[in-house]
Design a protein around this motif. Structure first.
Motif, mmCIF file in Angstrom:
data_model
loop_
_atom_site.group_PDB
_atom_site.id
_atom_site.type_symbol
_atom_site.label_atom_id
_atom_site.label_comp_id
_atom_site.label_asym_id
_atom_site.label_seq_id
_atom_site.Cartn_x
_atom_site.Cartn_y
_atom_site.Cartn_z
ATOM 1 N N CYS A 93 0.919 -1.590 0.348
ATOM 2 C CA CYS A 93 -0.040 0.261 0.228
ATOM 3 C C CYS A 93 0.523 1.538 0.074
ATOM 4 O O CYS A 93 0.789 2.050 -0.684
ATOM 5 C CB CYS A 93 -0.973 0.043 1.161
ATOM 6 N N MET A 94 1.779 1.784 0.581
ATOM 7 C CA MET A 94 2.800 2.327 0.791
ATOM 8 C C MET A 94 3.312 2.856 -0.591
ATOM 9 O O MET A 94 3.427 3.230 -1.000
ATOM 10 C CB MET A 94 3.991 1.967 1.574
ATOM 11 N N GLU A 95 4.603 1.232 -0.994
ATOM 12 C CA GLU A 95 4.880 1.991 -2.342
ATOM 13 C C GLU A 95 3.655 2.681 -3.575
ATOM 14 O O GLU A 95 3.559 3.453 -3.843
ATOM 15 C CB GLU A 95 5.449 -0.349 -2.993
ATOM 16 N N ALA A 96 2.327 2.229 -3.610
ATOM 17 C CA ALA A 96 1.438 2.650 -4.239
ATOM 18 C C ALA A 96 1.121 3.968 -4.123
ATOM 19 O O ALA A 96 0.817 4.670 -4.607
ATOM 20 C CB ALA A 96 -0.310 1.328 -3.819
ATOM 21 N N ALA A 97 0.633 4.156 -3.088
ATOM 22 C CA ALA A 97 0.300 5.670 -2.666
ATOM 23 C C ALA A 97 1.119 6.507 -2.891
ATOM 24 O O ALA A 97 0.908 7.785 -3.106
ATOM 25 C CB ALA A 97 0.224 5.394 -1.053
ATOM 26 N N LEU A 98 2.684 6.216 -2.204
ATOM 27 C CA LEU A 98 3.739 7.315 -2.329
ATOM 28 C C LEU A 98 4.094 7.381 -3.948
ATOM 29 O O LEU A 98 4.665 7.960 -4.849
ATOM 30 C CB LEU A 98 5.339 6.818 -1.892
ATOM 31 N N GLY A 99 3.177 6.773 -4.979
ATOM 32 C CA GLY A 99 3.859 6.810 -6.123
ATOM 33 C C GLY A 99 2.857 7.902 -7.112
ATOM 34 O O GLY A 99 3.001 8.552 -8.131
ATOM 35 N N TRP A 100 1.154 8.030 -6.125
ATOM 36 C CA TRP A 100 0.243 8.708 -6.950
ATOM 37 C C TRP A 100 0.234 9.828 -6.663
ATOM 38 O O TRP A 100 0.431 10.738 -8.098
ATOM 39 C CB TRP A 100 -0.983 8.893 -5.453
ATOM 40 N N PRO A 101 1.241 11.097 -5.645
ATOM 41 C CA PRO A 101 1.374 12.342 -6.659
ATOM 42 C C PRO A 101 2.381 12.718 -7.875
ATOM 43 O O PRO A 101 2.099 13.182 -9.211
ATOM 44 C CB PRO A 101 1.936 13.015 -5.607
ATOM 45 N N ALA A 102 3.373 11.879 -8.383
ATOM 46 C CA ALA A 102 4.313 11.955 -9.173
ATOM 47 C C ALA A 102 3.515 11.537 -10.549
ATOM 48 O O ALA A 102 3.536 11.983 -11.536
ATOM 49 C CB ALA A 102 5.484 11.465 -9.056
ATOM 50 N N GLN A 103 1.856 10.529 -10.625
ATOM 51 C CA GLN A 103 1.970 9.891 -11.358
ATOM 52 C C GLN A 103 0.911 10.706 -12.462
ATOM 53 O O GLN A 103 0.513 11.357 -12.957
ATOM 54 C CB GLN A 103 1.248 8.604 -11.493
ATOM 55 N N TYR A 104 -0.076 11.178 -10.800
ATOM 56 C CA TYR A 104 -1.562 12.188 -11.717
ATOM 57 C C TYR A 104 -1.336 13.641 -11.388
ATOM 58 O O TYR A 104 -2.088 14.420 -11.552
ATOM 59 C CB TYR A 104 -2.840 11.850 -10.107
ATOM 60 N N LEU A 105 -0.176 14.162 -10.042
ATOM 61 C CA LEU A 105 -0.238 15.445 -10.372
ATOM 62 C C LEU A 105 1.104 15.866 -12.259
ATOM 63 O O LEU A 105 2.163 16.856 -10.885
ATOM 64 C CB LEU A 105 0.415 15.640 -9.150
ATOM 65 N N ARG A 106 1.908 15.017 -12.503
ATOM 66 C CA ARG A 106 2.718 15.371 -13.130
ATOM 67 C C ARG A 106 2.712 16.795 -13.943
ATOM 68 O O ARG A 106 3.733 17.681 -13.963
ATOM 69 C CB ARG A 106 2.584 14.835 -14.649
ATOM 70 N N ALA A 107 1.523 17.517 -14.081
ATOM 71 C CA ALA A 107 1.587 18.401 -14.565
ATOM 72 C C ALA A 107 1.672 19.441 -14.032
ATOM 73 O O ALA A 107 1.598 21.138 -14.066
ATOM 74 C CB ALA A 107 0.283 18.467 -16.170
ATOM 75 N N GLN A 108 1.637 19.612 -12.426
ATOM 76 C CA GLN A 108 1.204 20.061 -11.158
ATOM 77 C C GLN A 108 2.174 20.330 -10.756
ATOM 78 O O GLN A 108 1.915 19.713 -9.443
ATOM 79 C CB GLN A 108 -0.022 20.792 -11.056
ATOM 80 N N PRO A 109 3.415 20.224 -10.471
ATOM 81 C CA PRO A 109 4.643 20.072 -9.497
ATOM 82 C C PRO A 109 4.729 20.976 -8.053
ATOM 83 O O PRO A 109 4.835 20.321 -7.114
ATOM 84 C CB PRO A 109 5.846 20.581 -10.400
ATOM 85 N N GLU A 110 3.744 21.984 -8.525
ATOM 86 C CA GLU A 110 3.535 22.249 -7.014
ATOM 87 C C GLU A 110 2.591 22.210 -6.282
ATOM 88 O O GLU A 110 2.033 22.367 -4.894
ATOM 89 C CB GLU A 110 3.530 24.104 -7.138
ATOM 90 N N LEU A 111 1.582 21.425 -6.737
ATOM 91 C CA LEU A 111 0.228 20.255 -6.353
ATOM 92 C C LEU A 111 1.312 19.145 -5.543
ATOM 93 O O LEU A 111 1.219 18.553 -4.710
ATOM 94 C CB LEU A 111 -0.600 20.308 -6.928
#
Length: 165
Positions: A93-111
Protein backbone atom coordinates in the motif's frame (compact mmCIF):
# COMPACT_ATOMS: atom_id res chain seq x y z
CA UNK A 1 15.88 -21.82 21.02
CA UNK A 2 14.04 -19.40 18.78
CA UNK A 3 10.52 -18.42 19.75
CA UNK A 4 8.29 -16.99 17.00
CA UNK A 5 6.82 -13.60 17.84
CA UNK A 6 3.12 -13.19 17.13
CA UNK A 7 1.73 -9.84 16.15
CA UNK A 8 -1.53 -9.62 18.09
CA UNK A 9 -1.66 -5.87 17.71
CA UNK A 10 -5.13 -4.45 17.15
CA UNK A 11 -4.87 -1.98 14.31
CA UNK A 12 -7.35 0.85 14.17
CA UNK A 13 -7.17 1.06 10.38
CA UNK A 14 -8.61 -2.47 10.12
CA UNK A 15 -11.83 -1.20 11.65
CA UNK A 16 -12.13 2.09 9.84
CA UNK A 17 -14.87 2.32 7.30
CA UNK A 18 -13.66 2.66 3.73
CA UNK A 19 -15.41 5.15 1.47
CA UNK A 20 -17.28 3.74 -1.52
CA UNK A 21 -15.12 5.75 -3.94
CA UNK A 22 -11.84 7.60 -3.64
CA UNK A 23 -12.01 11.09 -2.17
CA UNK A 24 -9.41 13.70 -1.24
CA UNK A 25 -9.27 13.09 2.52
CA UNK A 26 -8.91 9.32 2.04
CA UNK A 27 -6.12 9.83 -0.49
CA UNK A 28 -4.38 12.14 2.00
CA UNK A 29 -4.75 9.47 4.70
CA UNK A 30 -3.23 6.78 2.47
CA UNK A 31 -0.26 8.95 1.45
CA UNK A 32 0.35 9.91 5.09
CA UNK A 33 0.22 6.25 6.14
CA UNK A 34 2.65 5.52 3.30
CA UNK A 35 5.18 7.94 4.79
CA UNK A 36 4.61 6.42 8.24
CA UNK A 37 5.29 2.93 6.87
CA UNK A 38 8.39 4.18 5.04
CA UNK A 39 9.76 5.50 8.33
CA UNK A 40 9.28 2.06 9.94
CA UNK A 41 11.36 0.24 7.31
CA UNK A 42 14.95 -0.58 8.27
CA UNK A 43 17.47 1.85 6.85
CA UNK A 44 20.06 0.50 4.43
CA UNK A 45 22.94 2.40 6.00
CA UNK A 46 22.54 0.42 9.22
CA UNK A 47 21.95 -3.11 7.85
CA UNK A 48 25.57 -4.23 7.87
CA UNK A 49 26.35 -2.74 11.28
CA UNK A 50 23.94 -4.77 13.41
CA UNK A 51 25.10 -7.20 16.02
CA UNK A 52 23.41 -9.55 18.46
CA UNK A 53 25.63 -8.24 21.23
CA UNK A 54 24.69 -5.21 23.31
CA UNK A 55 26.58 -2.01 22.46
CA UNK A 56 28.41 -2.14 25.77
CA UNK A 57 29.06 -5.02 28.18
CA UNK A 58 28.30 -3.95 31.75
CA UNK A 59 29.92 -5.47 34.80
CA UNK A 60 28.34 -5.75 38.24
CA UNK A 61 29.98 -2.60 39.57
CA UNK A 62 28.80 -0.61 36.52
CA UNK A 63 25.21 -1.71 37.15
CA UNK A 64 25.42 -0.80 40.85
CA UNK A 65 26.75 2.65 39.99
CA UNK A 66 23.99 3.16 37.42
CA UNK A 67 21.35 2.10 39.96
CA UNK A 68 22.68 4.65 42.46
CA UNK A 69 22.47 7.42 39.84
CA UNK A 70 19.04 6.34 38.57
CA UNK A 71 20.34 5.47 35.10
CA UNK A 72 19.78 1.71 35.27
CA UNK A 73 16.16 1.79 34.06
CA UNK A 74 17.07 3.98 31.08
CA UNK A 75 19.90 1.64 30.11
CA UNK A 76 17.63 -1.40 30.38
CA UNK A 77 14.95 0.27 28.21
CA UNK A 78 17.57 1.15 25.61
CA UNK A 79 18.85 -2.42 25.44
CA UNK A 80 15.37 -3.96 25.21
CA UNK A 81 14.13 -1.77 22.37
CA UNK A 82 12.11 -3.63 19.71
CA UNK A 83 11.24 -2.27 16.31
CA UNK A 84 8.05 -3.67 14.76
CA UNK A 85 8.41 -4.13 11.03
CA UNK A 86 5.54 -3.27 8.67
CA UNK A 87 3.67 -6.13 7.02
CA UNK A 88 3.90 -6.97 3.32
CA UNK A 89 0.42 -5.52 2.77
CA UNK A 90 1.41 -2.24 4.43
CA UNK A 91 4.52 -2.04 2.26
CA UNK A 92 2.51 -2.72 -0.92
CA UNK A 93 0.00 0.00 0.00
CA UNK A 94 2.90 2.37 0.78
CA UNK A 95 4.53 1.76 -2.60
CA UNK A 96 1.27 2.43 -4.41
CA UNK A 97 0.30 5.53 -2.42
CA UNK A 98 3.69 7.26 -2.51
CA UNK A 99 3.72 7.05 -6.31
CA UNK A 100 0.36 8.75 -6.80
CA UNK A 101 1.51 12.39 -6.55
CA UNK A 102 4.13 11.91 -9.27
CA UNK A 103 1.74 9.88 -11.42
CA UNK A 104 -1.38 12.02 -11.21
CA UNK A 105 0.09 15.50 -10.61
CA UNK A 106 2.80 15.41 -13.24
CA UNK A 107 1.55 18.62 -14.87
CA UNK A 108 1.25 20.50 -11.54
CA UNK A 109 4.58 20.21 -9.67
CA UNK A 110 3.50 22.75 -7.01
CA UNK A 111 0.56 20.50 -6.06
CA UNK A 112 2.80 17.44 -6.03
CA UNK A 113 5.25 19.19 -3.71
CA UNK A 114 2.45 20.33 -1.39
CA UNK A 115 0.86 16.87 -1.20
CA UNK A 116 4.18 15.23 -0.36
CA UNK A 117 5.35 17.92 2.10
CA UNK A 118 2.10 18.13 4.09
CA UNK A 119 1.60 14.33 4.12
CA UNK A 120 5.19 13.88 5.33
CA UNK A 121 4.59 16.42 8.10
CA UNK A 122 1.35 14.69 9.12
CA UNK A 123 3.13 11.33 9.24
CA UNK A 124 5.48 12.79 11.84
CA UNK A 125 2.63 14.29 13.89
CA UNK A 126 3.26 17.83 12.62
CA UNK A 127 1.06 20.24 10.68
CA UNK A 128 1.36 22.58 7.72
CA UNK A 129 3.01 25.15 9.99
CA UNK A 130 6.09 22.92 10.09
CA UNK A 131 6.13 22.89 6.28
CA UNK A 132 5.97 26.68 6.33
CA UNK A 133 8.98 26.87 8.65
CA UNK A 134 11.05 24.49 6.54
CA UNK A 135 9.98 25.62 3.04
CA UNK A 136 8.52 29.10 3.44
CA UNK A 137 5.14 30.44 2.37
CA UNK A 138 1.88 30.32 4.29
CA UNK A 139 0.36 27.32 6.06
CA UNK A 140 -3.08 28.00 4.54
CA UNK A 141 -1.60 28.00 1.03
CA UNK A 142 0.22 24.69 1.66
CA UNK A 143 -2.99 23.18 3.06
CA UNK A 144 -5.11 24.38 0.12
CA UNK A 145 -2.64 23.02 -2.46
CA UNK A 146 -2.43 19.75 -0.53
CA UNK A 147 -6.23 19.38 -0.50
CA UNK A 148 -6.54 20.30 -4.17
CA UNK A 149 -3.79 17.84 -5.10
CA UNK A 150 -5.45 15.03 -3.14
CA UNK A 151 -8.78 15.73 -4.87
CA UNK A 152 -7.09 15.55 -8.29
CA UNK A 153 -5.37 12.31 -7.32
CA UNK A 154 -8.77 10.92 -6.23
CA UNK A 155 -10.24 11.86 -9.62
CA UNK A 156 -7.39 10.02 -11.35
CA UNK A 157 -7.82 6.94 -9.16
CA UNK A 158 -11.55 6.87 -9.94
CA UNK A 159 -10.82 7.26 -13.64
CA UNK A 160 -8.31 4.38 -13.49
CA UNK A 161 -10.85 2.31 -11.50
CA UNK A 162 -8.43 1.53 -8.71
CA UNK A 163 -10.07 -0.32 -5.83
CA UNK A 164 -10.33 1.65 -2.59
CA UNK A 165 -8.04 0.37 0.17
Amino acid sequence: MTVPIRRNVVRLDEFEELPSTWNGPHVALRITKGFTTLRLLPRRDRLGVRSAWPPHMYEYFDLVAQAEQGELERTMRQQNRVRIQPSANEIACMEAALGWPAQYLRAQPELCEAVNAVAFAHSRGLDAGWVTKSRGGYADAWRERHDEGCERIAEGLIKDRLKVF
